[in-house]
Write a protein that holds these residues in place. Structure first.
Motif: not given
Length: 355
Positions: A6-10
């Protein structure tokens, strides 16, 4: 290690944005930049990310990963837990252009303000000679790849936007320190310039810049702290103070901290932009007050030259074409490999064997 992560990217631009979640395939041995490239190829083709060499030498892929400024190409996925969410955001200190790309022109403006190396007038180019110890002393600072991680992590401008006008940052403090150490640099006011114009006094040596440097430069210990010590020696040394008091009876020895403009003398006898003595005293009361505060708010800041763009606002690109897939050989087309031993310019084991 392999599998979905899981990646959380702005995602967003200068008008705003938010964090978006992605599930991305991660393979063993990959770095964060590899995953971002895979994400661009699958779920987010419009994701903006700046990169170039992917070898930790260009400094282009600077970003903040889980809150810490890092290079995307040097941050291995193996450093995170298998169930850990990897959060990627742009550099917080600089304005966002789009997604992970920020406007770092602040650093180039500060680079233009920093006085360049001044060669000695009595030594011709090509005749410069330095002791090896002097070369090694400043060689560490030449390793800087200008990733600006030290700039973005410095809380002086990270948390206080209003300080940017008067603060150059760690990258240019070590530039000033390097030139101040240089035995052939003709300028003698590097220390005064660092104090009065670059905002050296704002730095409270928390060493956060050293912690994030990918080249492992000892920015604080070898650059900023020695520079601060030399400023204090010059500014508060009792012998220098006594000498300034003696010279005040006649003529004050002065050092130009800011670039003197021709024809810019003010009525008080000083030079516009601030002319300060080594001890901080001068005949100009306004310049004296600026020297004491350590900041010259009235200096003229040069603006960077705008790039040449076409009518669409795009940089012109020149495509180089060749009649074969690879680039032309620097040896010429008439050279075949391997070369015979007698044509080599190093000692080949069979060079002296005559067949």
């Amino acid at each position: 290690m392999s599998g979905k992560r899981q990646f959380r990217i702005w995602r967003g631009d200068e008008s705003g944005g938010d964090l978006q979640d992605y599930m991305v395939e991660v393979n063993e041995g990959e770095v964060v930049l590899d995953v971002i490239h895979r994400l661009q190829a699958t779920d987010a083709p419009d994701l903006a990310c700046r990169w170039n060499c992917k070898a930790g030498k260009c400094g282009s892929c600077s970003m903040e990963i889980n809150g810490k400024p890092r290079l995307g190409c040097m941050t291995r996925m193996s450093t995170f837990g298998d169930d850990e969410t990897v959060t990627v955001t742009p550099l917080r200190t600089f304005p966002v252009i789009r997604d992970l790309v920020t406007d770092v022109s602040f650093n180039y403006e500060k680079a233009r303000e920093t006085p360049a190396f001044a060669p000695p007038a009595d030594v011709a180019p090509g005749d410069y000679r330095m002791q090896q110890v002097d070369v090694e002393r400043s060689q560490e600072f030449r390793k800087c790849i200008e990733c600006f991680l030290c700039q973005t992590v410095c809380h002086v401008i990270r948390d206080h936007e209003e300080n940017k006008q008067a603060f150059s940052g760690p990258r240019y403090f070590i530039r000033a320190a390097e030139l101040d150490m240089h035995p052939l640099d003709a300028r003698t006011d590097r220390k005064e310039y660092a104090q009065a114009e670059q905002g050296l006094g704002f730095c409270n040596i928390t060493k956060c810049c050293t912690e994030v440097c990918p080249e492992h430069i000892k920015i604080t210990d070898n650059g900023i702290i020695p520079m601060k010590e030399r400023v204090v020696d010059r500014r508060y040394d009792p012998l220098v103070w006594l000498g300034s008091k003696i010279f005040r009876r006649g003529e004050t020895p002065q050092t130009s901290v800011t670039t003197a403009r021709q024809g810019s003398a003010n009525p008080s006898g000083g030079t516009r932009g601030g002319v300060h003595s080594h001890a901080g005293g001068s005949h100009d009361s306004r310049a004296e007050a600026q020297a004491q505060s350590g900041v010259n708010w009235h200096r003229e800041v040069p603006h960077p030259t705008a790039p040449a763009v076409d009518d669409r606002g795009k940089l012109p690109l020149t495509e180089l074409t060749f009649d074969r897939a690879a680039a032309p050989s620097p040896f010429g087309d008439d050279v075949t490999f391997p070369l015979p031993p007698e044509h080599l310019n190093f000692a080949h084991p069979e060079q002296d064997n005559k067949h």
